[in-house]
Design a protein around this motif. Structure first.
Motif, PDB file in Angstrom:
ATOM      1  N   PHE A   1      -6.705  -4.647  44.042  1.00 13.02           N
ATOM      2  CA  PHE A   1      -6.113  -4.234  45.325  1.00 13.02           C
ATOM      3  C   PHE A   1      -6.887  -3.087  45.964  1.00 13.02           C
ATOM      4  O   PHE A   1      -7.121  -2.077  45.313  1.00 13.02           O
ATOM      5  N   PRO A   2      -7.248  -3.254  47.238  1.00 15.04           N
ATOM      6  CA  PRO A   2      -7.146  -4.461  48.065  1.00 15.04           C
ATOM      7  C   PRO A   2      -8.319  -5.393  47.803  1.00 15.04           C
ATOM      8  O   PRO A   2      -9.303  -4.994  47.177  1.00 15.04           O
ATOM      9  N   SER A   3      -8.233  -6.605  48.305  1.00 14.04           N
ATOM     10  CA  SER A   3      -9.335  -7.548  48.168  1.00 14.04           C
ATOM     11  C   SER A   3     -10.543  -7.047  48.954  1.00 14.04           C
ATOM     12  O   SER A   3     -10.470  -6.851  50.163  1.00 14.04           O
ATOM     13  N   GLY A   4     -11.660  -6.841  48.251  1.00 11.00           N
ATOM     14  CA  GLY A   4     -12.868  -6.388  48.934  1.00 11.00           C
ATOM     15  C   GLY A   4     -13.404  -7.433  49.893  1.00 11.00           C
ATOM     16  O   GLY A   4     -13.866  -7.113  50.991  1.00 11.00           O
TER      17      GLY A   4
ATOM     18  N   GLY B   1     -10.145 -14.636  53.235  1.00 13.29           N
ATOM     19  CA  GLY B   1      -9.015 -14.080  52.501  1.00 13.29           C
ATOM     20  C   GLY B   1      -8.211 -15.145  51.772  1.00 13.29           C
ATOM     21  O   GLY B   1      -7.874 -14.991  50.583  1.00 13.29           O
ATOM     22  N   PHE B   2      -7.906 -16.243  52.458  1.00 10.46           N
ATOM     23  CA  PHE B   2      -7.141 -17.310  51.818  1.00 10.46           C
ATOM     24  C   PHE B   2      -7.889 -17.889  50.624  1.00 10.46           C
ATOM     25  O   PHE B   2      -7.287 -18.228  49.602  1.00 10.46           O
ATOM     26  N   SER B   3      -9.203 -18.004  50.745  1.00 12.39           N
ATOM     27  CA  SER B   3      -9.995 -18.573  49.653  1.00 12.39           C
ATOM     28  C   SER B   3      -9.856 -17.755  48.377  1.00 12.39           C
ATOM     29  O   SER B   3      -9.892 -18.307  47.268  1.00 12.39           O
TER      30      SER B   3
ATOM     31  N   ASP C   1      -3.023  -8.477  47.653  1.00  9.48           N
ATOM     32  CA  ASP C   1      -4.380  -7.916  47.692  1.00  9.48           C
ATOM     33  C   ASP C   1      -5.069  -8.298  48.996  1.00  9.48           C
ATOM     34  O   ASP C   1      -5.734  -7.477  49.635  1.00  9.48           O
ATOM     35  N   VAL C   2      -4.925  -9.563  49.358  1.00  6.72           N
ATOM     36  CA  VAL C   2      -5.576 -10.070  50.565  1.00  6.72           C
ATOM     37  C   VAL C   2      -4.936  -9.495  51.819  1.00  6.72           C
ATOM     38  O   VAL C   2      -5.632  -9.095  52.758  1.00  6.72           O
ATOM     39  N   LEU C   3      -3.607  -9.436  51.833  1.00  7.47           N
ATOM     40  CA  LEU C   3      -2.921  -8.846  52.991  1.00  7.47           C
ATOM     41  C   LEU C   3      -3.345  -7.391  53.178  1.00  7.47           C
ATOM     42  O   LEU C   3      -3.583  -6.943  54.304  1.00  7.47           O
TER      43      LEU C   3
END
Length: 224
Positions: free
Chosen positions: A144-147, A188-190, A201-203
């Motif tokens: 978290f968060p998604s880089g 992000g969805f991937s 993480d993506v949000l």
């Protein structure tokens, strides 16, 4: 007509107001998901979504046809540091050669700052990724968060704004922004689909990256 024609122009007051509202919304979303990922309800929601995207009996394989996995694997690569660094360098170099040094520096600064922000937030929250048995791709460092989500949101939204800055007509400006947002959304969805990140993480990455992009372009606009 005149007002509508310039509504998405980065030099107008309308754009500045929209950017400020977007910045506030992005920060609010980030605060919400940052709290949510530490709470039981948020973690339960993350698990529910992750499991819904896995095959029964083989959690390492995502649902859907093979081409979907391959396509989203390629989409995920668009959010990698190497790809985004190269895209930023090419764009900034072209802008510099065109005599647009301010835009070139701003484009490079957005990516560099997003990279620092991503690493800093990961080290701050230190959230673990989904278990290795659920992953359909390799992943390192904290979750978290998604880089990928953060960097792609900051970079592609910035490029969309840059495109809108030179475009003529509201439809073309909206198109540039929509392409940037859609690309960041796909990246992000991937990451959730491939099991290397939780949904929160993506949000959080989308929110932080969008907030950073809006901040940089608002500062650049004021300096101009």
């Amino acid at each position: 007509m005149h007002r509508a024609r310039h509504a998405l122009n980065p030099h107008t007051e309308t754009f500045a107001l929209a950017a400020l509202l977007g910045l506030g919304a992005a920060l609010a979303v980030f605060q919400d998901v940052a709290d949510d990922q530490n709470e039981a309800d948020g973690q339960a929601s993350d698990w529910k979504i992750l499991k819904a995207l896995r095959r029964d009996g083989d959690p390492s394989e995502p649902v859907g046809p093979k081409w979907l996995k391959e396509g989203l694997t390629e989409a995920s690569a668009l959010g990698g540091i190497t790809v985004l660094a190269g895209l930023t360098a090419v764009t900034a170099g072209g802008l510099a050669l065109a005599g647009k040094r301010r835009e070139a520096l701003l484009t490079a600064g957005v990516f560099a700052g997003a990279l620092v922000l991503s690493e800093g937030l990961k080290n701050l929250f230190k959230r673990s990724r989904p278990p290795a048995g659920y992953r359909a791709a390799e992943a390192v460092n904290e979750s978290f968060p998604s880089g990928h989500a953060l960097l792609s949101a900051a970079t592609f939204l910035s490029l969309g704004i840059l495109f809108a800055q030179g475009a003529k007509g509201t439809a073309l400006r909206a198109y540039g922004l929509a392409v940037g947002a859609t690309t960041a959304a796909a990246v992000g969805f991937s990451r959730v689909f491939l099991g290397v990140h939780w949904t929160n993480d993506v949000l959080g990455g989308w929110a932080a990256g969008s907030a950073w992009a809006a901040t940089c372009w608002l500062v650049g606009r004021e300096r101009r």
